[in-house]
Design a protein around this motif. Structure first.
Motif, PDB file in Angstrom:
ATOM      1  N   SER A 201       2.392   1.634  -3.404  1.00 24.81           N
ATOM      2  CA  SER A 201       1.398   2.075  -4.383  1.00 24.81           C
ATOM      3  C   SER A 201       1.111   3.566  -4.233  1.00 24.81           C
TER       4      SER A 201
ATOM      5  N   VAL B  93      -7.127   0.418   3.201  1.00 17.81           N
ATOM      6  CA  VAL B  93      -5.865  -0.299   2.978  1.00 17.81           C
ATOM      7  C   VAL B  93      -5.130  -0.526   4.287  1.00 17.81           C
TER       8      VAL B  93
ATOM      9  N   GLY C 211       0.807  -1.206   0.000  1.00 20.28           N
ATOM     10  CA  GLY C 211       0.000   0.000   0.000  1.00 20.28           C
ATOM     11  C   GLY C 211       0.844   1.262   0.000  1.00 20.28           C
TER      12      GLY C 211
END
Length: 477
Positions: free
Chosen positions: A75, A164, A72
């Motif tokens: 990203s 997330v 996460g």
């Protein structure tokens, strides 16, 4: 970038799923892109991701999540770097970017330079005391936050980062819980990621005017809907987080405007349409629409004054006209409201007078700033700012020699309309018109004498029919 495929679901062929602890094997990513006929990633971009991987590895996140959190974070960093370098092609992703910024703010993970609200300070640099509108809004946010933390029900609308990383949904910036960042190491990592990605630079300074307009329009649409009927007003005014979020959006939009001075003549009208809407009367009564959102209205007034301070020197007739009309909008607020913000209104208006007086050429401009100063001086908290501005201006424009005689004129002289505005305000201080406050009587008399000694017969005079001006009567008594 592309839809999911069998390869995406297969750990043997998916480099992200196959990477240890979420740290991506960059060679496999490149091979995966090529196998799908996608262009390879730039070397500089991969280097920045490797640097972020080192940052994550060095951070104490072992007790937080694991590979999911690592992926996460990676990203998030990747998306921010891509937007920073290719913002001109972004369109549908802009609302998502704003949502990420809001969520980072909610968990207190934004860099301070981006999360803090710019505000005025007194002559010693001390921040002004918070208004009752800020205090009431903060109380609403804290109450909502407490109810959410004690509720067993999950949030009905989780944000991207909360889904997330399993964060809570709200934390009021400016009054965070004690040691909240230390209690969650992942917040510290998120703060480092947002700082490393220069999140503030992504939406601040840009050369593409069309992109600037798109971002500004997206921000302001988030802050205030186009149509504000009674139902929408009721819904927004009862939302405990509306003003909290709208004020932050306004701050980002204001920085975008001020940071892009070259584009400000085209950007300011977008602002003005929103400002004008809140200063209008509601359809079902005489009350100003913006009074339903008092803290947002306060920040809009601060934003207008900041825009005048930073942009009035730009020689553009349309820009100055919008700034002038924005100042005139402020004079519509009722006295019951101006009393609560008189310190900020007085401080901002004083800075405008001292910094822009030489740019004011028309009676309309001087009337606007005179009215703002007069509004501020009505109350004790705003009065010192107004008188300090007047005294500083007179000392500069009408200097005296060591023996007390008037010196030669300075380079920047007041216009006749400027002289009349200064005399009008000084006379009110001299007569104690502001709540019978006579503390300024003696210095007002001294400054009035200096102004009259230089301009005994101004061409612009509100008392032209009188044989003697009122201020002359005070001085000759």
């Amino acid at each position: 970038m592309t839809g999911s495929s069998d390869n995406d679901a297969n750990p043997a062929t998916n480099p992200v799923a196959n990477s240890r602890d979420g740290m991506v094997n960059f060679t496999e990513i490149q091979a995966g892109l090529i196998s799908r006929d996608l262009p390879s990633l730039p070397t500089a971009f991969i280097s920045s991701l490797k640097g972020n991987s080192d940052l994550i590895q060095q951070s104490n996140v072992r007790d937080v999540a694991g590979s999911a959190a690592h992926r996460g974070l990676l990203s998030l960093h990747s998306a921010l770097i891509l937007l920073k370098n290719h913002l001109s092609v972004a369109n549908e992703s802009l609302p998502a970017l704003l949502e990420v910024i809001f969520t980072l703010r909610d968990v207190d993970a934004l860099p301070d330079r981006l999360a803090d609200l710019d505000d005025f300070a007194d002559s010693k640099g001390a921040p002004l005391l918070p208004s009752s509108f800020f205090i009431n809004n903060l109380a609403k946010v804290e109450k909502y936050k407490a109810s959410m933390s004690s509720s067993p029900e999950p949030s009905p609308k989780p944000t991207f980062l909360s889904s997330v990383f399993n964060f809570g949904q709200i934390s009021s910036h400016g009054a965070p819980e004690a040691d909240s960042s230390n209690a969650n190491p992942l917040i510290m990592v998120l703060r480092a990621v947002s700082s490393k990605a220069s999140l503030d630079q992504i939406i601040m300074k840009m050369n593409d005017i069309n992109m600037a307009k798109r971002i500004l329009s997206s921000m302001l649409a988030t802050m205030l809907p186009e149509a504000l009927d009674d139902n929408t007003i009721l819904e927004l005014s009862t939302d405990p987080l509306y003003e909290h979020n709208a004020v932050f959006v306004l701050e980002l939009a204001a920085r975008l405007l001020i940071s892009n001075r070259g584009h400000s003549p085209e950007l300011l009208p977008i602002f003005f349409s929103k400002f004008e809407l809140l200063f209008c009367r509601q359809e079902n009564g005489d009350e100003m629409l913006g009074l339903n959102f008092p803290y947002l209205l306060e920040r809009i007034i601060v934003t207008i004054l900041r825009a005048v301070i930073h942009l009035y020197d730009i020689i553009d007739g349309n820009l100055r006209n919008h700034l002038l009309r924005s100042m005139q909008l402020i004079t519509r607020i009722p006295r019951s409201y101006s009393k609560q913000i008189c310190s900020r209104l007085g401080c901002g208006s004083a800075i405008v007078l001292r910094g822009c007086f030489h740019l004011f050429k028309s009676r309309e401009e001087w009337s606007a700033i005179k009215n703002l100063l007069d509004m501020s001086a009505q109350y004790e908290a705003g009065r010192p700012f107004v008188f300090d501005a007047l005294s500083s201006l007179i000392e500069y424009v009408f200097p005296v020699t060591e023996d007390g005689e008037l010196a030669e004129s300075s380079d920047n002289e007041l216009s006749p309309d400027g002289i009349e505005a200064v005399r009008y305000l000084l006379l009110k201080f001299l007569e104690g018109s502001y709540e019978d406050d006579l503390n300024y009587k003696l210095p007002s008399m001294m400054y009035m004498k200096r102004v009259l000694s230089k301009h005994n017969s101004p061409s612009s005079d509100m008392n032209a029919d009188d044989s003697m001006h009122p201020e002359q009567e005070w001085i000759t008594m």
